[in-house]
Design a protein around this motif. Structure first.
Motif, PDB file in Angstrom:
ATOM      1  N   ASP A 108       0.843  -1.199   0.000  1.00  0.00           N
ATOM      2  CA  ASP A 108       0.000   0.000   0.000  1.00  0.00           C
ATOM      3  C   ASP A 108       0.879   1.251   0.000  1.00  0.00           C
ATOM      4  O   ASP A 108       2.025   1.218   0.466  1.00  0.00           O
ATOM      5  N   GLU A 109       0.334   2.345  -0.522  1.00  0.00           N
ATOM      6  CA  GLU A 109       1.063   3.633  -0.591  1.00  0.00           C
ATOM      7  C   GLU A 109       2.402   3.456  -1.298  1.00  0.00           C
ATOM      8  O   GLU A 109       3.415   4.060  -0.923  1.00  0.00           O
ATOM      9  N   ILE A 110       2.402   2.669  -2.375  1.00  0.00           N
ATOM     10  CA  ILE A 110       3.651   2.403  -3.078  1.00  0.00           C
ATOM     11  C   ILE A 110       4.245   3.678  -3.656  1.00  0.00           C
ATOM     12  O   ILE A 110       5.466   3.819  -3.787  1.00  0.00           O
ATOM     13  N   ASP A 111       3.398   4.664  -3.992  1.00  0.00           N
ATOM     14  CA  ASP A 111       3.935   5.892  -4.574  1.00  0.00           C
ATOM     15  C   ASP A 111       4.575   6.795  -3.538  1.00  0.00           C
ATOM     16  O   ASP A 111       5.035   7.892  -3.872  1.00  0.00           O
ATOM     17  N   ALA A 112       4.627   6.357  -2.264  1.00  0.00           N
ATOM     18  CA  ALA A 112       5.439   7.086  -1.290  1.00  0.00           C
ATOM     19  C   ALA A 112       6.923   6.908  -1.607  1.00  0.00           C
ATOM     20  O   ALA A 112       7.750   7.751  -1.254  1.00  0.00           O
ATOM     21  N   LEU A 113       7.273   5.795  -2.266  1.00  0.00           N
ATOM     22  CA  LEU A 113       8.667   5.573  -2.661  1.00  0.00           C
ATOM     23  C   LEU A 113       9.003   6.453  -3.861  1.00  0.00           C
ATOM     24  O   LEU A 113       8.183   6.660  -4.750  1.00  0.00           O
ATOM     25  N   GLN A 114      10.223   6.963  -3.882  1.00  0.00           N
ATOM     26  CA  GLN A 114      10.642   7.867  -4.942  1.00  0.00           C
ATOM     27  C   GLN A 114      12.016   7.471  -5.455  1.00  0.00           C
ATOM     28  O   GLN A 114      12.767   6.731  -4.818  1.00  0.00           O
ATOM     29  N   GLY A 115      12.357   7.998  -6.617  1.00  0.00           N
ATOM     30  CA  GLY A 115      13.713   7.933  -7.133  1.00  0.00           C
ATOM     31  C   GLY A 115      14.277   6.530  -7.221  1.00  0.00           C
ATOM     32  O   GLY A 115      13.614   5.571  -7.622  1.00  0.00           O
ATOM     33  N   GLU A 116      15.555   6.418  -6.843  1.00  0.00           N
ATOM     34  CA  GLU A 116      16.277   5.151  -6.954  1.00  0.00           C
ATOM     35  C   GLU A 116      15.666   4.066  -6.071  1.00  0.00           C
ATOM     36  O   GLU A 116      15.722   2.883  -6.410  1.00  0.00           O
ATOM     37  N   SER A 117      15.089   4.465  -4.953  1.00  0.00           N
ATOM     38  CA  SER A 117      14.489   3.462  -4.055  1.00  0.00           C
ATOM     39  C   SER A 117      13.306   2.773  -4.721  1.00  0.00           C
ATOM     40  O   SER A 117      13.157   1.542  -4.644  1.00  0.00           O
ATOM     41  N   LEU A 118      12.440   3.549  -5.380  1.00  0.00           N
ATOM     42  CA  LEU A 118      11.296   2.957  -6.081  1.00  0.00           C
ATOM     43  C   LEU A 118      11.778   2.025  -7.185  1.00  0.00           C
ATOM     44  O   LEU A 118      11.281   0.896  -7.325  1.00  0.00           O
ATOM     45  N   ILE A 119      12.764   2.473  -7.962  1.00  0.00           N
ATOM     46  CA  ILE A 119      13.281   1.652  -9.052  1.00  0.00           C
ATOM     47  C   ILE A 119      13.849   0.336  -8.510  1.00  0.00           C
ATOM     48  O   ILE A 119      13.619  -0.741  -9.068  1.00  0.00           O
ATOM     49  N   SER A 120      14.584   0.439  -7.403  1.00  0.00           N
ATOM     50  CA  SER A 120      15.203  -0.764  -6.837  1.00  0.00           C
ATOM     51  C   SER A 120      14.160  -1.766  -6.364  1.00  0.00           C
ATOM     52  O   SER A 120      14.255  -2.965  -6.668  1.00  0.00           O
ATOM     53  N   ILE A 121      13.162  -1.300  -5.607  1.00  0.00           N
ATOM     54  CA  ILE A 121      12.137  -2.221  -5.085  1.00  0.00           C
ATOM     55  C   ILE A 121      11.384  -2.876  -6.223  1.00  0.00           C
ATOM     56  O   ILE A 121      11.159  -4.105  -6.236  1.00  0.00           O
ATOM     57  N   LEU A 122      11.003  -2.098  -7.234  1.00  0.00           N
ATOM     58  CA  LEU A 122      10.264  -2.667  -8.358  1.00  0.00           C
ATOM     59  C   LEU A 122      11.139  -3.635  -9.156  1.00  0.00           C
ATOM     60  O   LEU A 122      10.656  -4.670  -9.631  1.00  0.00           O
ATOM     61  N   SER A 123      12.405  -3.298  -9.294  1.00  0.00           N
ATOM     62  CA  SER A 123      13.309  -4.193 -10.030  1.00  0.00           C
ATOM     63  C   SER A 123      13.483  -5.521  -9.307  1.00  0.00           C
ATOM     64  O   SER A 123      13.546  -6.586  -9.944  1.00  0.00           O
ATOM     65  N   GLN A 124      13.551  -5.480  -7.973  1.00  0.00           N
ATOM     66  CA  GLN A 124      13.678  -6.730  -7.211  1.00  0.00           C
ATOM     67  C   GLN A 124      12.408  -7.574  -7.339  1.00  0.00           C
ATOM     68  O   GLN A 124      12.476  -8.812  -7.424  1.00  0.00           O
ATOM     69  N   LEU A 125      11.264  -6.917  -7.346  1.00  0.00           N
ATOM     70  CA  LEU A 125      10.016  -7.651  -7.564  1.00  0.00           C
ATOM     71  C   LEU A 125       9.986  -8.257  -8.964  1.00  0.00           C
ATOM     72  O   LEU A 125       9.543  -9.394  -9.151  1.00  0.00           O
ATOM     73  N   ARG A 126      10.458  -7.495  -9.946  1.00  0.00           N
ATOM     74  CA  ARG A 126      10.505  -7.996 -11.319  1.00  0.00           C
ATOM     75  C   ARG A 126      11.391  -9.238 -11.418  1.00  0.00           C
ATOM     76  O   ARG A 126      11.005 -10.247 -12.011  1.00  0.00           O
ATOM     77  N   ASP A 127      12.582  -9.147 -10.812  1.00  0.00           N
ATOM     78  CA  ASP A 127      13.509 -10.284 -10.894  1.00  0.00           C
ATOM     79  C   ASP A 127      12.928 -11.526 -10.224  1.00  0.00           C
ATOM     80  O   ASP A 127      13.014 -12.637 -10.765  1.00  0.00           O
ATOM     81  N   GLY A 128      12.348 -11.346  -9.026  1.00  0.00           N
ATOM     82  CA  GLY A 128      11.756 -12.487  -8.334  1.00  0.00           C
ATOM     83  C   GLY A 128      10.600 -13.086  -9.113  1.00  0.00           C
ATOM     84  O   GLY A 128      10.448 -14.314  -9.206  1.00  0.00           O
ATOM     85  N   HIS A 129       9.787 -12.224  -9.705  1.00  0.00           N
ATOM     86  CA  HIS A 129       8.647 -12.674 -10.506  1.00  0.00           C
ATOM     87  C   HIS A 129       9.113 -13.515 -11.693  1.00  0.00           C
ATOM     88  O   HIS A 129       8.534 -14.565 -12.013  1.00  0.00           O
ATOM     89  N   ASN A 130      10.193 -13.068 -12.341  1.00  0.00           N
ATOM     90  CA  ASN A 130      10.608 -13.721 -13.576  1.00  0.00           C
ATOM     91  C   ASN A 130      11.271 -15.081 -13.353  1.00  0.00           C
ATOM     92  O   ASN A 130      11.298 -15.906 -14.273  1.00  0.00           O
ATOM     93  N   ILE A 131      11.826 -15.322 -12.148  1.00  0.00           N
ATOM     94  CA  ILE A 131      12.475 -16.630 -11.921  1.00  0.00           C
ATOM     95  C   ILE A 131      11.625 -17.556 -11.053  1.00  0.00           C
ATOM     96  O   ILE A 131      12.076 -18.646 -10.677  1.00  0.00           O
ATOM     97  N   ARG A 132      10.405 -17.142 -10.748  1.00  0.00           N
ATOM     98  CA  ARG A 132       9.506 -18.043 -10.000  1.00  0.00           C
ATOM     99  C   ARG A 132       9.279 -19.368 -10.724  1.00  0.00           C
ATOM    100  O   ARG A 132       9.234 -20.431 -10.095  1.00  0.00           O
ATOM    101  N   PRO A 133       9.113 -19.351 -12.060  1.00  0.00           N
ATOM    102  CA  PRO A 133       8.864 -20.631 -12.746  1.00  0.00           C
ATOM    103  C   PRO A 133      10.001 -21.636 -12.583  1.00  0.00           C
ATOM    104  O   PRO A 133       9.797 -22.853 -12.776  1.00  0.00           O
ATOM    105  N   ASP A 134      11.208 -21.167 -12.232  1.00  0.00           N
ATOM    106  CA  ASP A 134      12.349 -22.069 -12.041  1.00  0.00           C
ATOM    107  C   ASP A 134      12.430 -22.619 -10.624  1.00  0.00           C
ATOM    108  O   ASP A 134      13.432 -23.227 -10.233  1.00  0.00           O
ATOM    109  N   GLY A 135      11.367 -22.396  -9.835  1.00  0.00           N
ATOM    110  CA  GLY A 135      11.332 -22.933  -8.480  1.00  0.00           C
ATOM    111  C   GLY A 135      11.852 -21.983  -7.422  1.00  0.00           C
ATOM    112  O   GLY A 135      11.989 -22.380  -6.254  1.00  0.00           O
ATOM    113  N   TYR A 136      12.121 -20.747  -7.796  1.00  0.00           N
ATOM    114  CA  TYR A 136      12.620 -19.775  -6.823  1.00  0.00           C
ATOM    115  C   TYR A 136      11.477 -19.353  -5.903  1.00  0.00           C
ATOM    116  O   TYR A 136      10.414 -18.952  -6.378  1.00  0.00           O
TER     117      TYR A 136
END
Length: 510
Positions: free
Chosen positions: A124-152
């Motif tokens: 919730d309130e994800i748009d409270a994150l700004q700048g590099e912090s927002l990019i980092s959190i979203l990128s980590q979610l992206r990476d985890g999402h993309n390797i879930r099919p491999d059993g991660y």
């Protein structure tokens, strides 16, 4: 309170499909309540551990990724501890020691690897994150999402919840803003979910809960008027009822007239929600949207679509074209805020415009406006931040100052209409003491440089407005913004004209 989950059935379906998605809506629409309820319901069913946590505490760490991750993980642990879950569902006692930029994703993986259920996370309130912090959190979610099919081990479903639409998160997490792109997990659906406003039936259901608890009823006209004024904006729907019951102390059946009084009180008090809305008006992105709406002009900048999206996400304007203010209460707040400088310069006594029979003397008010315009118009236009809409704002402020003590002003305006419609409603008592309502309609037009005289178009538009109101006559006001306009001291001529349908109306040129 309405049950939140039925307002957004698609969210449950997307969670069950293990999707990552976005929920957006303006502030004070029930997003947080819905997330908490949905998380609780999903967890109670036994197959999912669903947790809702707020990102708001991390908003001060714009580019400090390590601090943002620490705060988010602390918020996650606190939310889990307060959930009442059994120990086996809770996150590990300590998070893995990882370098900044990977710690949040690795912590989620550690939790998912020990939890016997599918983990679902609502940020919730994800748009409270700004700048590099927002990019980092979203990128980590992206990476985890993309390797879930491999059993991660990683959350089965993630919902980002905030003000902004899907496009913003697709950009920040590495995706293209306007097309389907596999680099972003937040494009699994082509559009994000929006938590909608209440329908008339939902307002009636909400108010009926009060009736069931107290026996105090709302008339159907009162419910309909609440919907007309708010267009179902949840905070406004609740605030009007609270104003009537708590602040005004009404104890009997609640009527449409009391709803009208509550609206005026809320606007005058500039309640927190309305005040924060008004504070946005001079943001450049908001001004670029609102100025054409108030002025009735077109959108001619092809790059304005981002600004329109931003204003829609804030809840300021309607979700569909043509762009117009989201509801009548917001319309009034916006014009009152923009016209505040003008109101400070209006010194006429409102009571002096009431005729002996109790009716309002609109012709005299227009004559007084001519005097005011000749004296103050040029300076006020130069000082008005919304320069293209200055004429409309100044007349609206003048009318508001002199009408709103005993009557009501209804305004209609939207981008592309090239006009602003005004209805003055003035209650008074008839000869036998019956309550009557005087109604006076006005059409505002601007004669801009290089354009033809707007009088013919204005008469046709006024005709249609009078048809809709079933009124026999009205007033067309034309502001001359051309360089060749008469000197200021000579402006303000009245004339009579005939509309296409044969109505006799007054034309005022200023």
């Amino acid at each position: 309170m309405l049950p939140p989950t039925p307002r957004l059935p698609e969210a449950r379906a997307l969670v069950e499909m293990d999707r990552y998605f976005v929920l957006h809506a303006p502030r004070q629409t029930g997003k947080t309540t819905m997330l908490r309820t949905l998380a609780s319901d999903l967890t109670a069913e036994g197959d999912i551990a669903a947790l809702s946590l707020s990102c708001e505490r991390a908003k001060i760490f714009s580019d400090d990724i390590a601090a943002t991750e620490t705060i988010l993980l602390d918020s996650l642990r606190r939310a889990a501890d307060l959930s009442g879950w059994p120990k086996e569902l809770l996150p590990p006692d300590s998070w893995p020691e990882e370098q900044a930029g990977t710690r949040f994703g690795k912590a989620l993986s550690a939790w998912c690897s020990r939890c016997p259920r599918r983990v679902v996370l609502f940020l919730d309130e994800i748009d409270a994150l700004q700048g590099e912090s927002l990019i980092s959190i979203l990128s980590q979610l992206r990476d985890g999402h993309n390797i879930r099919p491999d059993g991660y081990p990683f959350p089965a479903s993630v919902m980002l919840c905030g003000l902004r639409d899907l496009r913003e998160y697709k950009v920040a997490s590495g995706g293209a803003p306007d097309r389907y792109n596999a680099a972003s997990p937040f494009n699994i659906i082509r559009k994000s979910l929006r938590l909608g406003d209440f329908t008339t039936d939902q307002i009636a259901e909400l108010y009926d809960q009060h009736t069931q608890a107290t026996d105090q009823e709302f008339t159907k006209d009162a419910v309909d008027r609440v919907f007309e004024l708010t267009q179902g904006q949840p905070w406004l729907v609740n605030a009007l009822a609270d104003e009537i019951i708590t602040e005004m102390g009404v104890t009997g059946t609640i009527t449409a007239g009391q709803v009208e009084d509550a609206k005026e009180r809320l606007i005058r008090a500039r309640a927190t929600h309305l005040d924060s809305l008004a504070a946005r008006l001079y943001e450049p992105r908001v001004k670029r949207v609102m100025e054409p709406i108030v002025a009735g002009g077109p959108y001619i900048d092809r790059h304005n679509s981002d600004d329109l999206s931003y204003a829609r996400d804030l809840g300021l304007i309607t979700q569909t074209p043509p762009p117009q203010v989201a509801n009548p209460i917001y319309r009034e707040v916006i014009l009152r805020v923009l016209g505040d400088l003008t109101e400070q310069n209006v010194h006429a006594d409102p009571h002096s415009f009431v005729l002996p029979d109790g009716r309002f003397d609109l012709p005299r008010l227009l004559e007084e406006f001519v005097v005011f315009w000749r004296e103050h118009g040029e300076v006020l236009i130069q000082q008005e931040g919304y320069h293209e809409a200055a004429c409309q704002i100044i007349l609206m402020a003048f009318l508001h100052r002199l009408v709103n003590g005993g009557g009501y002003l209804d305004r209609e305006y939207a981008a592309g209409t090239k006009r602003l419609d005004v209805l003055v409603r003035w209650p008074y008592s008839g000869p036998d003491g019956e309550r009557l309502m005087q109604r006076e309609a006005m059409e505002l037009k601007v004669w801009r440089p290089g354009a033809d005289d707007p009088k013919p178009e204005g008469l046709a538009q006024l005709d249609r407005y009078l048809d809709r109101l079933t009124l026999p006559t009205g007033v067309l006001v034309i502001f001359d913004r051309r360089p060749e306009a008469p000197p200021w001291k000579e402006r303000g001529g009245f004339d009579q004209a005939t509309t296409p349908s044969g109505r006799q109306v007054t034309v005022l040129r200023v």
